[in-house]
Design a protein around this motif. Structure first.
Motif, PDB file in Angstrom:
ATOM      1  N   LEU A  97     -23.233 -25.217  42.032  1.00  0.00           N
ATOM      2  CA  LEU A  97     -23.410 -27.639  42.254  1.00  0.00           C
ATOM      3  C   LEU A  97     -24.341 -27.248  40.433  1.00  0.00           C
ATOM      4  CD1 LEU A  97     -25.926 -26.819  44.970  1.00  0.00           C
ATOM      5  CD2 LEU A  97     -24.453 -28.686  44.691  1.00  0.00           C
TER       6      LEU A  97
ATOM      7  N   ILE B 159     -21.718 -21.043  46.763  1.00  0.00           N
ATOM      8  CA  ILE B 159     -21.697 -22.225  46.538  1.00  0.00           C
ATOM      9  C   ILE B 159     -22.097 -21.994  44.847  1.00  0.00           C
ATOM     10  CG2 ILE B 159     -20.978 -23.632  48.064  1.00  0.00           C
ATOM     11  CD1 ILE B 159     -23.855 -24.610  48.118  1.00  0.00           C
TER      12      ILE B 159
ATOM     13  N   LEU C 116     -28.632 -30.182  52.531  1.00  0.00           N
ATOM     14  CA  LEU C 116     -27.231 -29.266  51.890  1.00  0.00           C
ATOM     15  C   LEU C 116     -27.715 -27.512  52.383  1.00  0.00           C
ATOM     16  CD1 LEU C 116     -23.705 -28.655  51.389  1.00  0.00           C
ATOM     17  CD2 LEU C 116     -25.107 -28.121  49.191  1.00  0.00           C
TER      18      LEU C 116
ATOM     19  N   LEU D  10     -25.685 -25.489  55.847  1.00  0.00           N
ATOM     20  CA  LEU D  10     -25.168 -24.355  56.094  1.00  0.00           C
ATOM     21  C   LEU D  10     -25.811 -23.429  56.327  1.00  0.00           C
ATOM     22  CD1 LEU D  10     -25.092 -24.776  52.205  1.00  0.00           C
ATOM     23  CD2 LEU D  10     -22.805 -24.474  53.482  1.00  0.00           C
TER      24      LEU D  10
ATOM     25  N   HIS E 218     -20.941 -32.887  49.349  1.00  0.00           N
ATOM     26  CA  HIS E 218     -22.406 -32.403  48.302  1.00  0.00           C
ATOM     27  C   HIS E 218     -22.266 -32.918  47.151  1.00  0.00           C
ATOM     28  CE1 HIS E 218     -25.658 -32.855  51.723  1.00  0.00           C
ATOM     29  NE2 HIS E 218     -24.571 -33.079  52.063  1.00  0.00           N
TER      30      HIS E 218
ATOM     31  N   ILE F 146     -17.112 -26.020  55.911  1.00  0.00           N
ATOM     32  CA  ILE F 146     -18.162 -25.392  54.948  1.00  0.00           C
ATOM     33  C   ILE F 146     -17.192 -26.429  53.781  1.00  0.00           C
ATOM     34  CG2 ILE F 146     -18.791 -23.730  53.290  1.00  0.00           C
ATOM     35  CD1 ILE F 146     -18.723 -21.864  55.616  1.00  0.00           C
TER      36      ILE F 146
ATOM     37  N   CYS G 277     -19.386 -29.090  51.205  1.00  0.00           N
ATOM     38  CA  CYS G 277     -19.608 -28.615  49.877  1.00  0.00           C
ATOM     39  C   CYS G 277     -19.007 -30.152  49.334  1.00  0.00           C
ATOM     40  CB  CYS G 277     -18.914 -27.853  49.592  1.00  0.00           C
ATOM     41  SG  CYS G 277     -19.778 -25.937  49.878  1.00  0.00           S
ATOM     42  N   LYS G 278     -18.633 -30.795  49.981  1.00  0.00           N
ATOM     43  CA  LYS G 278     -17.553 -32.044  49.425  1.00  0.00           C
ATOM     44  C   LYS G 278     -18.172 -33.207  48.990  1.00  0.00           C
ATOM     45  CE  LYS G 278     -13.086 -35.256  49.366  1.00  0.00           C
ATOM     46  NZ  LYS G 278     -12.309 -35.613  50.329  1.00  0.00           N
TER      47      LYS G 278
ATOM     48  N   PRO H 256     -29.068 -27.700  44.920  1.00  0.00           N
ATOM     49  CA  PRO H 256     -28.967 -28.289  46.448  1.00  0.00           C
ATOM     50  C   PRO H 256     -30.122 -28.887  47.075  1.00  0.00           C
ATOM     51  CG  PRO H 256     -29.362 -25.895  46.631  1.00  0.00           C
ATOM     52  CD  PRO H 256     -29.889 -26.419  44.659  1.00  0.00           C
TER      53      PRO H 256
ATOM     54  N   ALA I 273     -20.382 -30.092  46.005  1.00  0.00           N
ATOM     55  CA  ALA I 273     -20.546 -28.910  45.598  1.00  0.00           C
ATOM     56  C   ALA I 273     -19.167 -27.941  45.803  1.00  0.00           C
ATOM     57  CB  ALA I 273     -21.763 -28.276  46.750  1.00  0.00           C
ATOM     58  N   GLN I 274     -19.475 -26.750  45.052  1.00  0.00           N
ATOM     59  CA  GLN I 274     -17.772 -25.733  45.125  1.00  0.00           C
ATOM     60  C   GLN I 274     -18.199 -24.845  46.060  1.00  0.00           C
ATOM     61  OE1 GLN I 274     -14.202 -27.370  44.625  1.00  0.00           O
ATOM     62  NE2 GLN I 274     -15.498 -29.331  44.016  1.00  0.00           N
ATOM     63  N   LEU I 275     -17.578 -24.543  46.843  1.00  0.00           N
ATOM     64  CA  LEU I 275     -17.108 -23.198  47.536  1.00  0.00           C
ATOM     65  C   LEU I 275     -16.507 -22.040  47.096  1.00  0.00           C
ATOM     66  CD1 LEU I 275     -17.918 -21.405  50.406  1.00  0.00           C
ATOM     67  CD2 LEU I 275     -15.534 -22.581  51.276  1.00  0.00           C
TER      68      LEU I 275
END
Length: 456
Positions: A29, A27, A37, A41, A13, A6, A10-11, A33, A15-17
């Motif tokens: 953004l 997550i 992605l 997910l 795309h 995950i 996220c990296k 999204p 994004a941050q978990l």
């Protein structure tokens, strides 16, 4: 183990978990999204996905405090591959596709017969992954211009899991497809195949015969191997000498003398089959009839006191007779040797937790279904993926009655043989599919997807 995947998703795309629990993935953004992605997910986690919109400053601050993602360098290739294989096993995938691209490679998993996006892979890391695969499969690492095939086993979840590897040169690099070979930890029984009662009774009668040819037909990935091994399991006893020639050996079975063909060493199906017939066999299983010579040896064995089981790639039971005739087998030989032909397909099984029965009956010609058919719809829930979980088999079983044997000898067409078989009670693949729809096992759309629209 899910966390690393995950984080990597996220990296890639941006994004941050934020949080990961057994029930959900949260997550952040800075913009909406992407579909890729979300699909990745949902497939990789099978959890509820929650999205939060953050400013670029918030994301940057959180990134500085968060754990680092999976490193995108060559040293992580072994770890990445191990994680991917493990996830494929957990998700019940049958195949893993690693497909080259200019900047990133695409990774997809085939689950229940349908491909789903899983992850993207940086081109630099992909080269190291390909090298790792070739080492495992004992392939030529330097050869990138020709297709290669191999096989390997790795320990996953405390047990060895076998994979078949195939590489193919493409525009942006080599594509790799890994097939997860069938695991032997589940019981194999004819009763669990999913045949209708009359089909199962005919099948048992055929495998109980002292001699004859039993053919299981269908495309790749239709469950033919499971059907064959289930029959062998029913026959497996100390009083019977069971032998097989396979390429490769997909399920090691105690009590079965299994030989793997090796064409590079000159050990092909024909050579092994001839040798097996000198080994005092009662039952012989031929993994696949690929040519006229193999077909002729198998049929002669079936005519001389052996029960022979094999597979063939045809669309229906009656087409099998036409295909064997095209291979050069005389019709009188087919009529005397064949005991039964089983055609089969696999359709996705509806999730029992979220399936919904439709209020209006489906519109079908009376020739296929004379009563109202209330179909079902796949909704999707936390227990499944897109409304389906697992697969169910559909069967068409053609038993060679005396009248059908005579029709084959007399040169009857495939349509005439099918019509005569249906008059004798044969259930077609499409009819079995409609039975499965009525029972809520699958959807009408899924039957159409696998079998197509039948002709009246």
């Amino acid at each position: 183990m899910d966390r690393e995947f995950i984080l990597a998703l996220c990296k890639r795309h941006h994004a941050q978990l934020l949080d990961l629990t057994d029930a959900e993935v949260r997550i952040a953004l800075s913009e909406g999204p992407s579909i890729e992605l979300l699909d990745a997910l949902r497939f990789a986690t099978q959890r509820q996905i929650k999205i939060e919109c953050w400013s670029a400053e918030q994301l940057e601050k959180h990134q500085q405090q968060a754990q680092p993602a999976l490193p995108d360098d060559n040293t992580s290739a072994v770890a990445w591959l191990d994680e991917t294989l493990l996830h494929a096993l957990k998700r019940r995938a049958s195949d893993i596709h690693i497909e080259p691209g200019d900047a990133h490679w695409r990774v997809r998993l085939r689950v229940d017969g349908v491909l789903h996006p899983f992850a993207t892979l940086p081109a630099e890391l992909a080269q190291a992954v390909m090298a790792r695969l070739k080492v495992l499969g004992e392939l030529d690492i330097a050869e990138r211009r020709l297709p290669q095939d191999g096989q390997f086993s790795v320990p996953l979840q405390g047990k060895p899991v076998s994979f078949r590897l195939s590489t193919l040169p493409c525009r942006s690099g080599e594509k790799a497809v890994l097939r997860l070979l069938e695991q032997s930890d589940r019981p194999l029984a004819v009763e669990s195949l999913g045949m209708l009662p009359v089909q199962q009774a005919d099948f048992y009668r055929a495998i109980s015969a002292p001699q004859g040819l039993i053919l299981v037909t269908g495309p790749t990935g239709s469950g033919k191997t499971i059907t064959l091994y289930s029959a062998l399991g029913a026959l497996n006893s100390p009083e019977i000498n069971l032998c097989s020639v396979e390429d490769p050996i997909e399920i090691p079975l105690s009590g079965l003398n299994q030989t793997q063909a090796n064409t590079k060493a000159g050990l092909n199906f024909q050579n092994v089959l001839r040798a097996l017939l000198r080994q005092d066999p009662d039952v012989v299983m031929v993994g696949e009839i690929r040519d006229g010579e193999t077909a002729e040896i198998a049929i002669k064995a079936a005519q001389t006191g052996h029960l022979v089981l094999s597979t063939l790639h045809t669309n229906s039971t009656v087409e099998t007779i036409t295909r064997l005739e095209q291979m050069g087998i005389a019709r009188w030989m087919l009529a005397s040797a064949l005991e039964i032909i089983v055609a089969q397909r696999l359709v996705r099984r509806l999730c029992p937790h979220c399936r919904v029965r439709l209020a209006q009956p489906a519109s079908l010609p009376d020739a296929f279904w004379s009563s109202p058919l209330y179909a079902w719809e796949a909704k999707g829930c936390a227990q499944c993926y897109s409304g389906f979980y697992g697969r169910v088999a559909l069967f068409e079983v053609l038993t060679l009655e005396p009248g059908l044997r005579q029709a084959i000898v007399d040169g009857a067409s495939a349509q005439q043989i099918e019509q005569q078989a249906r008059e004798l009670g044969m259930v077609t693949l499409f009819e079995h599919g409609l039975e499965a729809v009525e029972q809520g096992l699958t959807t009408l759309q899924e039957v159409y997807r696998v079998l197509g629209m039948p002709h009246e």
